[in-house]
Design an enzyme around this catalytic site. Structure first.
Site, PDB file in Angstrom:
ATOM      1  N   PHE A 149       0.923  -0.963  -0.070  1.00 10.51           N
ATOM      2  CA  PHE A 149      -0.094  -0.020   0.028  1.00 10.51           C
ATOM      3  C   PHE A 149       0.860   1.266  -0.156  1.00 10.51           C
ATOM      4  CE2 PHE A 149      -2.318   3.508   1.659  1.00 10.51           C
ATOM      5  CZ  PHE A 149      -3.151   3.603   0.783  1.00 10.51           C
ATOM      6  N   ASP A 234       9.234   3.229   2.503  1.00  6.93           N
ATOM      7  CA  ASP A 234       7.917   3.933   2.514  1.00  6.93           C
ATOM      8  C   ASP A 234       7.693   3.820   3.849  1.00  6.93           C
ATOM      9  OD1 ASP A 234       5.436   4.888   2.901  1.00  6.93           O
ATOM     10  OD2 ASP A 234       4.579   3.751   1.146  1.00  6.93           O
ATOM     11  N   LYS A 263       1.913  11.058   7.210  1.00  2.00           N
ATOM     12  CA  LYS A 263       1.271  11.162   8.620  1.00  2.00           C
ATOM     13  C   LYS A 263       1.782  11.683   9.566  1.00  2.00           C
ATOM     14  CE  LYS A 263      -1.350   7.473   6.700  1.00  2.00           C
ATOM     15  NZ  LYS A 263      -0.877   6.114   5.771  1.00  2.00           N
TER      16      LYS A 263
HETATM   17  C1  LIG Z   1      -1.240   6.191   4.353  1.00  2.00           C
HETATM   18  C2  LIG Z   1      -0.107   5.538   3.309  1.00  2.00           C
HETATM   19  C3  LIG Z   1       0.377   6.328   2.352  1.00  2.00           C
HETATM   20  C4  LIG Z   1      -0.519   7.301   1.502  1.00  2.00           C
HETATM   21  O1  LIG Z   1      -0.731   8.285   2.243  1.00  2.00           O
HETATM   22  P1  LIG Z   1      -1.681   9.435   2.161  1.00  2.00           P
HETATM   23  O2  LIG Z   1      -1.604  10.673   2.899  1.00  2.00           O
HETATM   24  O3  LIG Z   1      -2.936   8.831   2.397  1.00  2.00           O
HETATM   25  O4  LIG Z   1      -1.783   9.790   0.672  1.00  2.00           O
HETATM   26  C5  LIG Z   1       1.415   5.588   1.487  1.00  2.00           C
HETATM   27  N1  LIG Z   1       2.126   4.645   2.004  1.00  2.00           N
HETATM   28  C6  LIG Z   1       1.831   4.037   3.098  1.00  2.00           C
HETATM   29  C7  LIG Z   1       2.701   3.135   3.729  1.00  2.00           C
HETATM   30  C8  LIG Z   1       0.707   4.582   3.910  1.00  2.00           C
HETATM   31  O5  LIG Z   1       0.376   3.866   5.019  1.00  2.00           O
END
Ligand SMILES: *Cc1c(COP(=O)(O)O)cnc(C)c1O
Length: 409
Positions: A149, A234, A263
């Protein structure tokens, strides 16, 4: 705990009806209508109190409405909020220095949402491949993994393996190869001279708190280095203390070439994201080649400075490292026929249920009635990710309720 005057008398059902009537139906939220929050607690419009075990997918690691971050937001909002990057601001330089000193990277490139930061990392890898590595134009390949994700843009869902994320959104962006997560040999076999980067979540959050085998990240580091490709971590969800270290990759003692953050970088106040890299990678960007109107704006980076400061000063990463194993152990002691596995790292825990349990959703709904807000992920996993300011007695309070739901439902 005060449950005195209700600031908002509007009925839960009316507010839900408004959302359903006027909003796109792209989410399936629990029917709790939150009107107030503080630390690990949130209150609904009827004054009921809940412990937040999602923390906005780890965006509020610092706890809801942290007073120091709030103060930074309000003070900065009185001064200047947006200059655009056409001008400089007195907030950006100090933020860059802080985030680089904290993380040990040489440069930062600011964006807003996580998905934008992932896009930025992909653009960085491609440009680096063409300008530095010498990959022929149009041939760069980026390796990602099953059940990843990384966000919701068309390019990002182009390498998603989740049917729902992709269906109806093609044509997709080429240039990606998707391999099984946790299998370093597969990466070794897939490497060739045009691979620009390997993009990995050190722990897969949305997939259900999936931890790769020990040594996996170390091997990815070794393979990418040997083949002259970038390793991109990520850390949008796994980073900033969630797993008991500042970044999850630190558990394996490695250092990626690019780290994506978002985040909790703003403690839930404001969308702030970006990528970290050293000069040889970040210097591929020249003026005009990438940007964002709001990226790195004074309000965002004032908030981010406070969010990082309290994370460190209030020892939230250490709290995650200290209480995570305790929490995990307490959960593992629960005797429930529904539970297949309890796994996690730091304050990031997944309770995987047997298929026969009827899905995690009904457990989350039952937990809501007990005053605990959890969100299922991938149908069969109850995800637990409280704000990192949680205390031991609050964990005990929650374990009691989790045990009740897991043993009586
Ligand atoms: C939440 C998330 C994203 C995307 O972030 P958004 O602010 O929702 O666009 C990308 N990678 C990971 C691992 C995430 O948990």
């Amino acid at each position: 705990m005060s449950t005195t005057v209700l600031e908002n008398q509007a009925a839960t059902t009316d507010l839900i009806a408004l959302e359903e009537r006027y909003g796109a139906h792209n989410y399936h939220p629990l029917d709790v209508v939150v009107s107030r929050a503080e630390g690990v607690w949130v209150w609904d419009v009827e004054g009921r109190r809940y412990l937040d075990f999602l923390a906005a997918y780890s965006a509020v690691n610092q706890g809801h409405c942290h007073p120091e971050i709030l103060k930074a937001l309000v003070e900065q909002a009185h001064r200047v909020t947006l200059t655009s990057r056409a001008f400089r601001s007195d907030q950006l330089g100090p933020f860059y220095r802080q985030v680089c000193e904290l993380t040990g990277f040489q440069k930062f490139l600011p964006m807003n949402t996580g998905a934008e930061a992932v896009e930025t990392a992909l653009k960085t890898a491609r440009k680096w491949a063409y300008k530095v590595k010498g990959v022929p134009e149009g041939k760069a390949e980026i390796i990602a993994f099953n059940n990843n994700f990384h966000g919701r843009t068309i390019t990002i869902v182009s390498f998603s393996t989740e049917a729902d994320y992709r269906d109806g959104f093609g044509p997709f962006t080429p240039g990606f190869r998707v391999l099984p997560y946790g299998d370093a040999d597969a990466v070794e076999k897939a490497m060739h001279e045009n691979v620009a980067a390997v993009l990995v979540e050190p722990i897969q959050g949305e997939a259900g708190i999936v931890l790769p085998p020990a040594g996996y990240l170390g091997r990815l580091r070794e393979i990418t280095r040997r083949h002259g490709a970038l390793l991109i971590a990520d850390e949008i969800q796994s980073g900033l203390g969630r797993t008991g270290k500042l970044f999850a990759y630190q558990h394996e003692g490695i250092r990626p070439d690019v780290v994506i953050v978002g985040k909790a970088l703003s403690g839930g106040f404001y969308p702030v994201s970006g990528i970290l890299a050293d000069d040889p990678v970040m210097d591929v960007f020249k003026p005009g080649q990438h940007g964002s109107t709001y990226g790195g704006n004074p309000l965002a980076v004032a908030v981010a400075q406070a969010a990082l400061r309290v994370l460190v000063e209030e020892r939230m990463v250490e709290n995650s490292a200290e209480l995570g194993p305790y929490f995990l152990e307490r959960l593992r002691q629960i005797q429930s026929r529904h539970v297949k596995e309890v796994r996690g790292l730091g304050l990031w825990i997944g309770i995987e249920l047997h298929r026969e349990a009827g899905g995690a959703r009904r457990f989350c709904e039952a937990l809501q009635k007990e005053g605990l807000l959890c969100k299922e992920t991938h149908d069969h996993v109850i995800r637990i990710a409280p704000p990192l300011v949680i205390k031991k007695d609050e964990i005990d309070w929650a374990v009691e309720r989790l045990e009740r739901v897991l043993t009586t439902l």
